[in-house]
Design a protein around this motif. Structure first.
Motif, PDB file in Angstrom:
ATOM      1  N   TYR A  60       0.831  -1.211   0.000  1.00  0.00           N
ATOM      2  CA  TYR A  60       0.000   0.000   0.000  1.00  0.00           C
ATOM      3  C   TYR A  60       0.865   1.261   0.000  1.00  0.00           C
ATOM      4  O   TYR A  60       0.554   2.245  -0.685  1.00  0.00           O
ATOM      5  N   PHE A  61       1.956   1.241   0.763  1.00  0.00           N
ATOM      6  CA  PHE A  61       2.812   2.431   0.830  1.00  0.00           C
ATOM      7  C   PHE A  61       3.710   2.555  -0.403  1.00  0.00           C
ATOM      8  O   PHE A  61       4.159   3.656  -0.734  1.00  0.00           O
ATOM      9  N   VAL A  62       3.954   1.428  -1.073  1.00  0.00           N
ATOM     10  CA  VAL A  62       4.737   1.488  -2.318  1.00  0.00           C
ATOM     11  C   VAL A  62       3.848   1.898  -3.489  1.00  0.00           C
ATOM     12  O   VAL A  62       4.256   2.669  -4.363  1.00  0.00           O
ATOM     13  N   ILE A 107      -3.264   2.138  -5.437  1.00  0.00           N
ATOM     14  CA  ILE A 107      -4.046   0.910  -5.578  1.00  0.00           C
ATOM     15  C   ILE A 107      -5.370   1.015  -4.836  1.00  0.00           C
ATOM     16  O   ILE A 107      -6.353   0.371  -5.199  1.00  0.00           O
ATOM     17  N   THR A 108      -5.438   1.836  -3.776  1.00  0.00           N
ATOM     18  CA  THR A 108      -6.684   2.030  -3.031  1.00  0.00           C
ATOM     19  C   THR A 108      -6.581   3.298  -2.200  1.00  0.00           C
ATOM     20  O   THR A 108      -5.479   3.753  -1.875  1.00  0.00           O
ATOM     21  N   ASP A 109      -7.734   3.850  -1.858  1.00  0.00           N
ATOM     22  CA  ASP A 109      -7.725   5.029  -0.988  1.00  0.00           C
ATOM     23  C   ASP A 109      -8.211   4.693   0.412  1.00  0.00           C
ATOM     24  O   ASP A 109      -8.448   5.588   1.227  1.00  0.00           O
ATOM     25  N   ASN A 110      -8.377   3.411   0.713  1.00  0.00           N
ATOM     26  CA  ASN A 110      -8.874   3.004   2.031  1.00  0.00           C
ATOM     27  C   ASN A 110      -8.049   1.824   2.530  1.00  0.00           C
ATOM     28  O   ASN A 110      -8.256   0.685   2.097  1.00  0.00           O
ATOM     29  N   LEU A 111      -7.117   2.094   3.425  1.00  0.00           N
ATOM     30  CA  LEU A 111      -6.214   1.049   3.902  1.00  0.00           C
ATOM     31  C   LEU A 111      -6.964  -0.046   4.658  1.00  0.00           C
ATOM     32  O   LEU A 111      -6.643  -1.228   4.527  1.00  0.00           O
ATOM     33  N   LEU A 112      -7.975   0.322   5.454  1.00  0.00           N
ATOM     34  CA  LEU A 112      -8.717  -0.667   6.222  1.00  0.00           C
ATOM     35  C   LEU A 112      -9.419  -1.660   5.308  1.00  0.00           C
ATOM     36  O   LEU A 112      -9.343  -2.880   5.529  1.00  0.00           O
ATOM     37  N   VAL A 113     -10.097  -1.147   4.291  1.00  0.00           N
ATOM     38  CA  VAL A 113     -10.769  -2.032   3.330  1.00  0.00           C
ATOM     39  C   VAL A 113      -9.741  -2.913   2.625  1.00  0.00           C
ATOM     40  O   VAL A 113      -9.983  -4.101   2.374  1.00  0.00           O
ATOM     41  N   PHE A 114      -8.586  -2.339   2.327  1.00  0.00           N
ATOM     42  CA  PHE A 114      -7.518  -3.077   1.659  1.00  0.00           C
ATOM     43  C   PHE A 114      -7.030  -4.234   2.536  1.00  0.00           C
ATOM     44  O   PHE A 114      -6.812  -5.348   2.051  1.00  0.00           O
ATOM     45  N   ILE A 115      -6.881  -3.986   3.831  1.00  0.00           N
ATOM     46  CA  ILE A 115      -6.440  -5.037   4.750  1.00  0.00           C
ATOM     47  C   ILE A 115      -7.499  -6.131   4.864  1.00  0.00           C
ATOM     48  O   ILE A 115      -7.178  -7.333   4.826  1.00  0.00           O
TER      49      ILE A 115
END
Length: 262
Positions: free
Chosen positions: A190-192, A196-204
């Motif tokens: 996500y940090f690289v 790819i997404t604007d929502n880290l929680l949803v991504f996790i």
């Protein structure tokens, strides 16, 4: 072990190069991989790819794998993908009559479901790559780290068997460890690739779902092999087995990735 590492490096480099290039090269490679995977499944049931039911399976697979642009052209000039697949199903059923049940309903049902199992996964390889290279890389990294984490953590801490009737070496601790490793990988990714997404929680959360279903895909392939009493789906990859042995998790991950994150 040396053979396994050499195969992984060479095959991985070729696959990544094709994925990076994308376009028609990826489509052609996907057709080849999917056809080999279908052959491996049919072979487990002792059905030949060159039999009538095998050739119908390949035809259905190739229709199913058509990318959207080619599928639209097909629909404008002839039939839609779904219509063609319905016609192939009718041909399958007709063939059971022509052979006087030497090829049974069970046989053609296996062929059709095998085609869908392989076709859905590889079709969404094409679709996911069209959505962006970062999604493909993400899917590969989380499955590789899930597998590696499950193996090493399971070796070190595994006590409770996950599903001994299907895969006796997998443990609950290893499975959870694989998910944790996938989440760590996803956060780094996500940090690289923040785009790819604007929502880290949803991504996790999505990563946890994909990691779990990747392991389910692995167990599905193990169940096939145990039922049909084969060690590997094939031998095209020395030290690794067949195409399905390497892509079993990703066949579950790519469709779900496309549905939920793309």
């Amino acid at each position: 072990m040396k053979q396994r590492i050499i195969t992984a490096v060479i095959a991985g480099a070729i696959f990544l190069a094709i994925v990076f290039y994308g376009n028609e090269l990826l489509t052609i490679a996907t057709y080849i991989l999917a056809t080999i995977g279908l052959h491996e499944l049919l072979k487990m049931r002792k059905q030949s790819l060159l039999s009538v039911q095998g050739l119908l399976s390949v035809l259905m697979l190739w229709v199913f794998l058509l990318p959207d642009e080619q599928a639209r052209w097909l629909e404008d000039t002839l039939f839609s993908k779904i219509e063609l697949m319905f016609l192939i199903v009718l041909l399958f059923l007709t063939y059971t009559v022509l052979t006087k049940n030497k090829v049974t309903f069970d046989d053609v049902s296996f062929c059709i479901l095998s085609t869908l199992y392989v076709g859905i996964g590889f079709f969404y390889l094409i679709q996911t790559r069209e959505a962006g290279l970062d999604f493909i890389l993400y899917s590969l990294f989380i499955i590789w780290t899930t597998d590696s984490g499950a193996y090493f953590i399971g070796k070190a801490f595994g006590k409770r068997k996950l599903w001994p009737e299907i895969s006796p070496n997998k443990t609950v601790e290893g499975s959870i460890g694989g998910v944790i490793c996938a989440v760590v990988t996803a956060v780094v990714f996500y940090f690289v690739y923040p785009e790819i997404t604007d929502n880290l929680l949803v991504f996790i959360i999505g990563t946890i779902v994909l990691s779990v279903f990747g392991q389910i895909g692995d167990l599905v392939e193990s169940a096939f092999k145990r039922y049909y009493n084969v060690k590997d789906s094939g031998d095209i990859l020395p030290g690794h087995g067949g195409i399905l042995d390497r892509f079993d998790s990703l066949l579950f991950v790519w469709p779900l990735l496309y549905f939920f994150l793309i």
